[in-house]
Enzyme design. Structure first.
Site, PDB file in Angstrom:
ATOM      1  CG  PHE B 248      -1.666  -1.329   1.390  1.00 28.08           C
ATOM      2  CD1 PHE B 248      -2.530  -1.808   0.421  1.00 28.08           C
ATOM      3  CD2 PHE B 248      -1.411  -2.112   2.505  1.00 28.08           C
ATOM      4  CE1 PHE B 248      -3.147  -3.037   0.573  1.00 28.08           C
ATOM      5  CE2 PHE B 248      -2.018  -3.346   2.666  1.00 28.08           C
ATOM      6  CZ  PHE B 248      -2.881  -3.809   1.701  1.00 28.08           C
ATOM      7  N   GLY B 475      -0.344  -8.345  -4.061  1.00 29.70           N
ATOM      8  CA  GLY B 475      -1.741  -8.699  -3.837  1.00 29.70           C
ATOM      9  C   GLY B 475      -2.613  -8.158  -4.948  1.00 29.70           C
ATOM     10  CG  ASN B 624      -8.299 -11.451 -13.821  1.00 34.89           C
ATOM     11  OD1 ASN B 624      -9.497 -11.594 -13.574  1.00 34.89           O
ATOM     12  ND2 ASN B 624      -7.391 -12.373 -13.531  1.00 34.89           N
ATOM     13  CD  GLU B 698      -2.350   4.341  -5.883  1.00 33.16           C
ATOM     14  OE1 GLU B 698      -1.422   3.991  -5.138  1.00 33.16           O
ATOM     15  OE2 GLU B 698      -2.284   5.347  -6.599  1.00 33.16           O
TER      16      GLU B 698
END
Lengths: 189, 738, 321
Positions: B248, B475, B624, B698
């Site tokens: 992050f 992730g 995706n 984001e």
């Protein structure tokens, strides 16, 4: 500029005792282990360092995140807040004991299908917890959101979310995790 | 390859693999605990010693004396690294504060020492035996005390200019003339990344060559900065980070774990592993800086904005950068007269830096409440108010268009899907028993960046394509979308592609940050695959221009040859890097969305719970849908945290974040998050890359906090302008008890 | 964490004797709080006496119609016990509101009573804390105090007792049974179990060195409506800002204790007596003499409103306008 010498507060800096080691035996994923451990070694560090079962994760080491969740004698616990020596004779199941990449446990498969993870670090704890949660509901253990303490426990979305709340996922896969668990619960109900 | 003209039709457009929902290819590893994270590499560095880091006990000052004798004599201890024995250390170009303190201390919990011992238990115990005498210096820790006199930063696009306000038209005159105005100040607190995997590294030296297995989003930055910090040639360093337990933005940079592991391994001649203890992470590392934002809006009675001003003050260590909370306000809404100002105070709190959507995440938390307030003043629906102020051009340079901008459709589709028409525009009208129910909306906006990105692709004799790039998967789904890209380009099914990431031995990629990773890294893979296709065509003696790569075959005219045939005599290897032209100058490249939230506020206690969430996103081609949706719901979840609970509490006397563990710094848990719905508009943006895709990781956090805030207001009629919106802030204005 | 030796005691008296005779010894039950604190060297025992083999894990009816809960009964087992669910629902609910499923599986009845404060200054060994290091001062006073106590505090300490279970035990008038090194047993009313900080915030309970909790007994059931209402920022897995444990009777009388507001579960007879007059009357008495900080002043109003919510839940009488 004001200058103040700061004394150390709180830590006891007396000379330490030498490490104490003790022998204990426990069963992990069906395999019996006899280990000689520092009394301070947590079950989590035993798994990750000594037994090299690194699927169980250390997220906070203080019981605040749930990444270290394993199932001991059928009940999930935070392995970071448990000494190895507390587990003499116990049966421990870790994520490695549930399934393998080629033979996924239904819960693992459901997490893959529903994308119930992102970075993957909290995932083994989420999965161990999820497996245990379904057993807890089956066993009639009530939760904070159970509508009644008298009626049989129901497997609702709010029950799943409450019961899984000890497993933090900072990636925020919660919505998908709930769907994965619900699918497995549906299959086994 | 250079991308300097809008993309034409290319092999990706077939979308046989790209654009389809695929489960993550790393899923079986992650769900079985067999994906190896940094601290878990018993395979590559057996017998590693254990490090434990001690953090500074003061926020600012210096170390007068540091006594490591007792620690060194403790059982199992092999070494103690401090500034006294570390040798000269450089500072990484991306670091503001040094990663090892001494003698100066720049912030609380800055690393002052690391103990290396045979076991974790021994290292941790010995760290407590280090005696440090500090001389405390006065520091500045209170952002609110700096507002009004913090220095102005350069807010124009020309970074060579001196600090100035960014002006368009005459804001003051337009604001004074506007019949409807708003002038309000909003605050956002310091926030922590709080990724689940702590900073962790294993370091091992072989002679003068160093390998670090670490947890890092930006391999190339960290490779450069670790070499620089240690004063070793980059060629002597390898950084490997195949799995990252969340970042992050917190793992964009070299951090103390990697430096200290390397120093510890050097000192002991053994591999050393270290994971930062969680209570140290919040003050030791970077955080999203707090902001104080003043927003002034002026509009005609029709709702057309005529004056927009956004000024933001944040703080950072000397040498640090501001939180650019005004960024989106330059581009989100039309309005002829504009004023943007960014101010930066010097503070001696820990280092502020990027956290998921730096700038926009904080800025939209303020701007999108202001828009809600303004809509109410105008008596307009907040969806309609945003729609009539939409712009298809850069308001500062009207000749510059957005490459694609479907904000209006996001708002309209979302409103319909969410049942927005059921919202009562008058607040505090909707009840469900003793619960107060409200709905809120906010626009989402995040710029779409691209970074130079390279990859290497190999076609093996078995017909398997292997992609190698130093791109990371934090992730985000990089493994999977990169595999999809290579599969599409080479005409293979997904299971015939292997992806290897995160190794500095691989071509330099964009890395993961700024939501540029998906677009940039797949474009790099695209470029490498174009080269590989040429090699394949050459090997097979066909013209690459009219060769079709499909179903594991290369087809040209009447010929169809198995792809593997091209590697019959040996593996084919192709490498290329995607460079970017100036399309981002010609066009404004951005992503858009709309967030809709419904909350319930307990009328007695003021507790706020989110009941429904919907995001509609327009972000180019979605590579995706499964992993992109996960990115968005994850960001929405983090946005709920920012709206309702996350705050690093500053002790302004001693200069540190007080709630520095995961019990004190609350992030959302399962029970806080309802089912989340995400809709992607079907787009393909040919100005952004040959993939025609932008990032979404984001975008999902941008605006969601304000949508929550606006829903709370709609429920209670109490406007809270200071995040997080906790019950104590509206309790005294909730309906009286009877 | 400092080194320690470890033993598994075989009888309560032997456990008590072991801890009493070895300086620096402590009992280990679930360990969910003790190990957390040992990792930070806030607790530094030199010897741990594990009590898991003492067979203190039973829940039995008492002769006078009450319940005797073994000290080692897990939080999960206690909250799921059918007698507790039927007759002492406030206790079952309080436990479910605390911690997480994992922690409740491990945490014990005695250990939960002895849970130490979550004051962040207590947890940070760089900061002054009279509870952690007597005489060092209190950094929490004048600092970040949102979670901390509003009443029962002193100039030396404003820490909160963080638990939920004990708040319910307080409203149920539970008794804590102990055994000491000499084999002497005693029963401590829960009202007297936790101490206010005064000048000695490091002394948190009435226990003497080596005294082992063996059981918690509940008097015969009170009937009425049992409610535990916990208010927190996030929906689960968080400590209370304010909690209310209440047993309310159809005639409007009842009992109420507050959590998250004081160094111990907070209850007063005067406040109980005012229950029929509504929440504001109760909290006016319960929080008479409160000394909140600017950071936690809201807890006073929150306590009133949480109690009103509780009464509303039980009677549907209290309302918001």
């Amino acid at each position: 500029m004001s200058c103040v010498a700061v004394p150390a507060v709180g830590a006891n800096r007396a000379a330490p005792l030498p490490p104490v080691t003790m022998k204990t035996s426990l069963t992990v994923n069906g395999k019996r282990h006899t280990v000689d451990v520092d009394t301070r070694m947590t079950l989590l560090d035993l798994l990750r360092e000594k037994l090299q079962l690194t699927g169980t994760k250390k997220g906070c080491d203080h019981g605040h995140c749930g990444a270290c969740t394993v199932i001991v004698n059928g009940r999930r616990i935070n392995s970071c807040l448990s000494l190895t020596l507390q587990h003499e004779g116990d049966r421990v199941t870790t994520i490695e004991g549930l399934g393998t990449p080629n033979k996924l446990h239904p819960m693992q498969a459901a997490f893959v299908k529903h994308d119930g993870f992102q970075c993957g670090y909290c995932t083994p704890g989420q999965i161990c917890s999820a497996v245990a949660v379904l057993d807890e509901i089956k066993a009639g253990i009530p939760s904070h959101v159970s509508v009644s303490l008298d009626a049989p426990m129901r497997l609702t979305n709010s029950e799943l979310r409450e019961r899984m709340s000890g497993n933090i996922c900072r990636c925020g896969a919660y919505s998908n995790i709930a769907e994965a668990i619900a699918e497995v619960a549906g299959q086994t109900a | 390859m250079k991308f300097d003209a809008p993309a034409g039709i290319n092999p990706i457009d077939r979308m046989a693999v790209v654009g389809r929902a695929h489960s993550r290819i790393d899923g079986p590893l992650k769900t079985t605990g067999t994906a190896p994270y940094a601290y878990e590499r018993h395979d590559v560095a057996p017998g590693a010693l254990y490090g434990f880091i001690l953090g500074a006990a003061i926020a600012k000052g210096r170390i007068a004396a540091i006594d490591t004798m007792t620690a060194l004599a403790a059982p199992g201890v092999k070494a103690v690294v401090t500034y006294k024995n570390a040798g000269p250390l450089g500072k990484g170009s991306k670091n503001t504060a040094k990663l090892l303190a001494g003698p100066e201390v720049e912030h609380y919990h800055q690393a002052v020492a690391m103990v290396i011992a045979d076991s974790f238990e021994q290292a941790r115990a010995a760290a407590a035996l280090i005696d440090v005498d500090y001389v405390r210096a006065k520091g500045r820790f209170d952002l609110s005390a700096e507002v009004g006199h913090a220095p102005l930063q350069n807010d124009s696009r020309d970074k060579s200019k001196p600090p100035s306000l960014d002006r368009v038209g005459n804001f003051e005159a337009a604001f004074a003339a506007a019949p409807v105005t708003l002038d309000a100040t909003y605050t956002t607190p310091d926030e922590a990344h709080a990724m689940m995997e702590p900073f962790a590294t294993i370091a091992a030296w072989q002679g003068d060559k160093l390998t670090v297995w670490t947890s890092n989003q930006m391999i190339h930055w960290t490779h450069q900065d670790l070499a620089k910090t240690l004063g070793i040639p980059e060629a002597n360093l390898r950084v490997d980070s195949p799995f990252i337990g969340g970042g992050f933005g917190g793992k964009l940079f070299l951090r103390a774990d990697a430096v200290l592991a390397a120093l510890g391994a050097k000192a002991t001649g053994r591999p050393v592993k270290v994971a930062m203890a969680r209570p140290l992470m919040f003050n030791n590392s970077t955080h999203r800086p707090a902001t104080v934002q003043r927003i002034r809006l002026g509009a005609e009675r029709s709702g057309k904005l005529t004056a927009i001003a956004h000024e933001s003050t944040s703080g950072n260590l000397p040498g640090g950068t501001p939180e650019t909370a005004t960024a989106q306000t330059k581009l989100l809404y039309a309005g002829a007269n504009r004023l943007i100002g960014t101010y930066l105070a010097a503070l001696d709190l820990p280092e502020g830096n990027s956290m998921r959507a730096p700038g926009e995440a904080s800025g939209l938390m303020a701007l999108e409440i202001a828009m809600d307030e303004m809509a109410e003043k105008l008596g307009m629906d907040p969806v309609e108010f945003r729609i009539i102020n939409d712009t298809q051009v850069d308001p500062e340079k009207p000749e510059r268009k957005f490459s694609q901008r479907q904000l209006i459709r996001c708002l309209r589709d979302g409103a319909q899907r969410f049942g927005w028409s059921a919202r009562n525009p008058r607040p505090a009208q909707q009840r469900n028993g003793h619960q107060l129910i409200g709905m809120g909306v906010a626009a989402a906006f995040r710029n779409s960046l691209n970074i130079t990105s390279g990859a290497r692709v190999r076609l093996g004799r078995d017909g398997v394509v292997t992609v190698e790039t130093d791109m990371t998967d934090i992730g985000t789904g990089s493994y999977t979308i990169i595999a999809q890209t290579a599969a599409e380009m080479m005409g293979l099914p997904l299971n015939r592609v292997v992806v290897r990431l995160g190794d500095s031995a691989f071509p330099v990629s964009s890395g993961s940050g700024g939501q540029f990773g998906a677009s940039s890294s797949t474009a790099g893979v695209y470029a490498a695959c174009v080269k590989l296709r040429e090699q394949v065509a050459q090997q097979l003696g066909v013209n690459s221009a009219d060769a079709d790569f499909v179903d594991g075959h290369v087809r040209s005219g009447n010929r169809s040859v198995p792809l593997a045939e091209a590697a019959r005599v040996g593996e084919l290897v192709a490498e290329d890097t995607m460079h970017w032209g100036d399309l981002d100058k010609q066009y404004q490249l951005s992503t858009f969305g709309a967030h809709f939230v419904e909350v319930a506020v307990d009328g007695f206690t003021g507790e706020i719970r989110v009941q429904r969430m919907l995001a509609v996103c327009a972000a180019g081609r979605i590579l995706n849908p499964t992993t992109a949706r996960s990115q968005v719901i994850g960001a929405m979840t983090m946005g709920v945290g920012g709206a309702l609970m996350e705050e690093l509490a500053v002790d302004t006397r001693f200069g540190f974040f007080v709630n520095h563990d995961l019990a004190g710094y609350e992030v959302p848990v399962h029970a806080d998050i309802p089912h989340q719905e995400v809709i992607f508009l079907g787009e393909a943006d040919d100005k952004v890359s040959p993939m025609k895709a932008k990032g979404v990781g984001e975008l999902g956090i941008c605006g969601v906090g304000a949508a929550v805030a606006n829903a709370v207001y709609n429920a209670t009629g109490v406007r809270i302008r200071n995040y997080p919106i906790t019950l104590d802030k509206h309790l005294d204005r909730l309906p009286a008890l009877t | 964490m400092k080194s320690f030796s470890y033993e598994r005691a075989t009888s309560p008296a032997a456990a008590a004797a072991s801890v009493a005779t070895r300086p620096g010894a402590k009992f280990l039950a679930g360990g969910t709080n003790l190990l957390d604190l040992m990792k930070l060297e806030i607790e530094t025992p030199t010897h741990l006496v594990d009590v898991q083999d003492l067979k203190l894990d039973r829940i039995d009816a008492t002769g006078d119609g009450g319940l005797r809960i073994g000290a080692f009964v897990s939080n999960t087992a206690l909250s799921a016990n059918m007698h507790v669910r039927r007759d002492y629902a406030v206790l079952s609910r309080a436990i479910q509101a605390g911690a997480s499923g994992q922690l409740r599986n491990k945490a014990t009845t005695a250990g939960n009573l002895l849970q130490r404060t979550r004051c962040p200054y207590f947890y940070d060994t760089n900061q002054a804390c009279n509870k952690r290091q007597p005489g060092s001062g209190c950094a929490a006073i004048g600092g970040y105090s949102r979670q901390l106590a509003v009443i029962g505090t002193s100039d030396a300490c404003i820490a909160t007792y963080p638990g939920d279970m004990a708040v319910a035990l307080r409203v149920l008038d539970a008794t804590i049974e102990t055994i000491d090194a000499k084999g002497q047993t005693r029963a401590i009313p829960i009202a007297n179990f936790h101490r206010l900080p005064g000048n000695t915030p490091h002394v948190e309970t009435a226990l003497t060195p080596g005294e082992l909790i063996t059981a918690v007994t509940l008097p015969k059931p009170l009937g009425g409506t049992h409610i535990y209402r916990k208010v927190r920022d996030r929906a689960s897995y968080a400590f209370a800002l304010v909690s209310v444990a209440a047993v309310l009777q159809p005639d409007g009388s009842g009992r109420v204790a507050f959590g998250g507001v004081a160094p111990k579960p907070w209850r007063s007879d005067a406040a109980d007596a005012a229950l029929s007059q509504g929440a504001p009357a109760v909290t006016a008495r319960a929080f008479d003499g409160a000394q909140p900080t600017t950071g936690n002043h809201f807890k006073l109003q929150l306590a009133t409103r949480t109690l009103a919510a509780t009464i509303a839940q039980a009677t549907t009488s209290a309302k918001i306008s």
